[in-house]
Write an enzyme that holds these catalytic residues in place. Structure first.
Site, PDB file in Angstrom:
ATOM      1  N   TRP A 149     -13.722  64.975  27.130  1.00 19.94           N
ATOM      2  CA  TRP A 149     -14.262  65.151  25.771  1.00 19.94           C
ATOM      3  C   TRP A 149     -13.141  65.300  24.750  1.00 19.94           C
ATOM      4  O   TRP A 149     -12.134  65.954  25.020  1.00 19.94           O
ATOM      5  CB  TRP A 149     -15.114  66.414  25.753  1.00 19.94           C
ATOM      6  N   ASP A 152     -11.782  67.420  17.230  1.00 20.64           N
ATOM      7  CA  ASP A 152     -10.823  67.338  16.113  1.00 20.64           C
ATOM      8  C   ASP A 152      -9.399  66.883  16.469  1.00 20.64           C
ATOM      9  O   ASP A 152      -8.833  67.317  17.476  1.00 20.64           O
ATOM     10  CB  ASP A 152     -10.616  68.717  15.486  1.00 20.64           C
ATOM     11  N   GLU A 321     -14.499  74.252   7.712  1.00 19.32           N
ATOM     12  CA  GLU A 321     -13.589  74.146   8.859  1.00 19.32           C
ATOM     13  C   GLU A 321     -12.415  73.236   8.497  1.00 19.32           C
ATOM     14  O   GLU A 321     -12.465  72.485   7.522  1.00 19.32           O
ATOM     15  CB  GLU A 321     -14.323  73.539  10.065  1.00 19.32           C
TER      16      GLU A 321
HETATM   17  C1  FRU Z   1     -14.493  71.580  14.058  1.00 13.20           C
HETATM   18  C2  FRU Z   1     -14.361  72.774  14.980  1.00 13.20           C
HETATM   19  C3  FRU Z   1     -13.231  73.665  14.523  1.00 13.20           C
HETATM   20  C4  FRU Z   1     -12.844  74.371  15.784  1.00 13.20           C
HETATM   21  C5  FRU Z   1     -13.031  73.285  16.815  1.00 13.20           C
HETATM   22  C6  FRU Z   1     -13.463  73.771  18.156  1.00 13.20           C
HETATM   23  O1  FRU Z   1     -15.038  70.456  14.639  1.00 13.20           O
HETATM   24  O2  FRU Z   1     -15.567  73.462  15.037  1.00 13.20           O
HETATM   25  O3  FRU Z   1     -13.566  74.519  13.456  1.00 13.20           O
HETATM   26  O4  FRU Z   1     -11.547  74.859  15.744  1.00 13.20           O
HETATM   27  O5  FRU Z   1     -13.991  72.406  16.297  1.00 13.20           O
HETATM   28  O6  FRU Z   1     -13.440  72.754  19.094  1.00 13.20           O
END
Ligand code: FRU
Length: 602
Positions: A149, A152, A321
């Site tokens: 998987w 980000d 985020e």
């Molecule tokens: C964004 C997020 C971030 C976090 C990460 C966890 O897509 O939710 O805020 O750090 O993914 O996988």
């Protein structure tokens, strides 16, 4: 005669023994080699005195997590959460135990019944096959992990000719969990070299998103030009940690006094760090609930709160985020402005995840937004999220990359060896239109190197339908179209990109509403999620010109309008590559003044 018979008998018995021997070795090779002891209460124990390099774990994506504790020498060395197979095996993932081969290893596994299929399918191996199995939807030039998987992009930093891309990675399944920082590098933004996992979870938590810098003045004392990574340790609470690399990102050491920054709120994550020339210090911008907090530091370890941005500004229908704060030039001027990038989920214009941005000023302490009432989106598609830029990019470039998916359905898209890819890299700058300033994002020029054979059409008018039946010979689903329109008196300028099965992506400009839309509601596989079928629409900043650059790579469409004045990124899962196009009109006529299609190849 007798001698002949004897000879036959000898040959037959040789074959018999060879056969028996190979059956035996085959049996040994496929034998589970692993002893499972069920302890009751859905708990089991596996002890392996002489493990091979990997334990292969069979995964069934639709199942709940089982917890695996890896035990070496009576000590817990790793904990992971895995969707172990109950009834069918979707795919297998490797658990690397090579470092414990001389000691032996035990697995304590909980939350899974004794009758589950996995007990017969857990195997050992010395190699793991990463040959691509996703022939339909594995992108050609977009980054995707070999297996597992991905969400980000993280820690993007340029150093000595290499663009590093770290990313949110689960090596133990193709759904979200067990967050590590995966790692890849590219020198040309189109060929990606996959490297081993860079940062793995620890007692402080999983490794969530963050950034990296080159510590050019040895502010932190780990060494001049160390790559320093900032990430969120996601344990019971979210805190910020650092790790450094003295070998160009090949290995990282975690700072022994982590975490370096804490807060008393649940959502406090995704630190983006950059050097602020004007005040001579490092700045961190971090998502904090529904605002972005700004901190400063001289040594990258101690951080001072400066200000908070966001209350009452932009869209707040979800968590904020993955921030970024960059200074960008305004095209055609010698001015520049600061842009605060704010990813939000949910709350995107078409549901789920999206990237909004604010244009303004930053004095090293406070970011001020020029137009607090206005909402600006960086990309008007469904699959453009967690966008951040490269640190230290050469030639003052600001290169962004986005996760090409959406939390609305990212876990169930129809692939299983890997899930989700990144966008193409995009160079960012600003442009001014009627007193307002907007982001312009265009594919990085390096992408032009992908263009191979092309087909150009003479200009033509569209009064009714105009069809092109075969766009490319042997179309493998990776191509690019550049098209320009001149309107006469049409109200809708439309075209459908479609395949021989009638699966289509329908794009249309409404000259009445000054909007451009893309529908993927009939694009191929859509029913894996009831949130997938959608129509995305962008307002047009510039109503006079209509030109498009469309980049297609198996399972994605990235569309750049009017030289990047608008962008729209949508994933698609056609059952055959789209290789036909139908231009249509409503309310009048228009002409296609230029049309060229390139096969994209590496
Ligand atoms: C964004 C997020 C971030 C976090 C990460 C966890 O897509 O939710 O805020 O750090 O993914 O996988």
């Amino acid at each position: 005669m007798k001698r002949k018979n004897n000879f036959k008998r000898i040959v037959a018995s040789i074959f018999f023994y060879i056969g028996a021997f190979s059956l035996l070795t085959m049996a040994c090779a496929t034998e589970p080699q692993i002893k499972v002891q069920h302890l009751g209460n859905e708990q089991s124990m596996i002890q392996i005195p002489n493990p091979k390099k990997y334990i292969l774990l069979p995964i069934e994506d639709s199942m709940g997590d089982s917890k695996i504790t890896v035990i070496v020498d009576n000590q817990e060395v790793q904990t992971l959460f895995v969707r172990l197979a109950r009834e069918k095996v979707d795919y297998v993932v490797p658990l690397d135990v090579s470092m414990y081969q001389d000691k032996g290893v035990a697995l304590n596994i909980s939350s899974i019944e004794d009758s589950a299929l996995c007990w017969r399918e857990i195997k050992m191996t010395d190699s793991f096959d990463i040959t691509n199995r996703e022939t339909d939807y594995r992108p050609l030039f977009h980054f995707s992990p070999n297996y597992g998987w991905m969400n980000d992009p993280n820690g993007m930093v340029y150093k000595e000719g290499e663009y590093h891309l770290f990313y949110q990675y689960n090596p133990y399944g193709s759904t979200w969990g067990n967050m590590h920082w995966g790692h890849a590098v590219t020198r040309d933004l189109i060929n990606w070299e996959q490297l081993p996992v860079a940062i793995a979870p620890d007692i402080l938590g999983a490794i969530f998103s963050g950034s990296a810098v080159v510590d050019f003045n040895n502010s932190a004392g780990f060494g001049k030009d160390a790559i320093i990574a900032f990430y969120t340790s996601a344990g019971e609470r979210q805190t910020q940690s650092i790790a450094y690399s003295l070998d160009n990102g090949r290995t990282f050491s975690k700072y022994s006094m982590n975490p370096v920054l804490t807060a008393d709120i649940p959502d406090f994550r995704d630190p983006k760090v950059f050097w602020h020339e004007e005040t001579n210090r490092w700045i961190m911008i971090i998502a904090s609930g529904q605002v972005m907090d700004i901190f400063s530091s001289k040594n990258l370890k101690e951080w001072t709160f400066e200000s908070s941005f966001g209350e009452g500004q932009g869209v707040h229908d979800g968590v904020w985020e993955c921030p970024d704060l960059i200074k960008l030039p305004i095209e055609g001027t010698n001015k520049s402005k600061w842009v605060l990038i704010c990813n939000i989920n949910p709350g995107g214009p078409f549901g789920g995840s999206a990237t909004q941005y604010f244009v303004g000023d930053f004095d090293g302490k406070v970011f001020t937004n020029d137009s607090p009432k206005e909402v600006k989106w960086m990309d008007y598609g469904r699959d453009h999220y967690a966008t951040v830029t490269w640190s230290n990019a050469p030639d003052n470039r600001h290169i962004a990359i986005a996760w090409m998916s959406n939390w609305d359905y990212a876990n169930v898209v129809p692939t299983n060896q890997f899930r989700n890819a990144m966008s193409v890299t995009r160079d960012l700058r600003l442009f001014e239109k009627e007193g307002a300033i907007y982001l312009k994002s265009t594919p990085s020029p390096e992408l032009l190197a992908l263009r191979s054979e092309s087909r150009q059409l003479d200009s033509f008018d569209v009064n009714m339908d105009y069809n092109i039946d075969a766009l490319l010979d042997n179309n493998q689903g990776s191509f690019e179209i550049e098209v320009e329109f001149e309107n006469n008196d049409a109200e809708i300028i439309g075209f459908r990109l479609f395949n021989e099965l009638g699966e289509e992506v329908n794009c249309f400009y409404s000259l009445i509403d000054n909007e451009f839309s893309m529908s993927r509601s009939k694009s191929g596989k859509i029913d894996f999620s009831d949130k997938f079928a959608s129509v995305t629409t962008t307002p047009l900043v510039n109503k006079d010109s209509l030109s498009l650059r469309i980049i297609v790579d198996k399972a994605s469409i990235e569309l750049f309008g009017n030289e990047g004045e608008f962008a729209m990124t949508n994933t698609v899962f056609p059952n055959k590559p789209y290789n036909r196009i139908n231009f249509y009109t409503k309310g009048g006529t228009y002409s296609v003044s230029s049309f060229i299609i390139y096969k994209l190849a590496k």
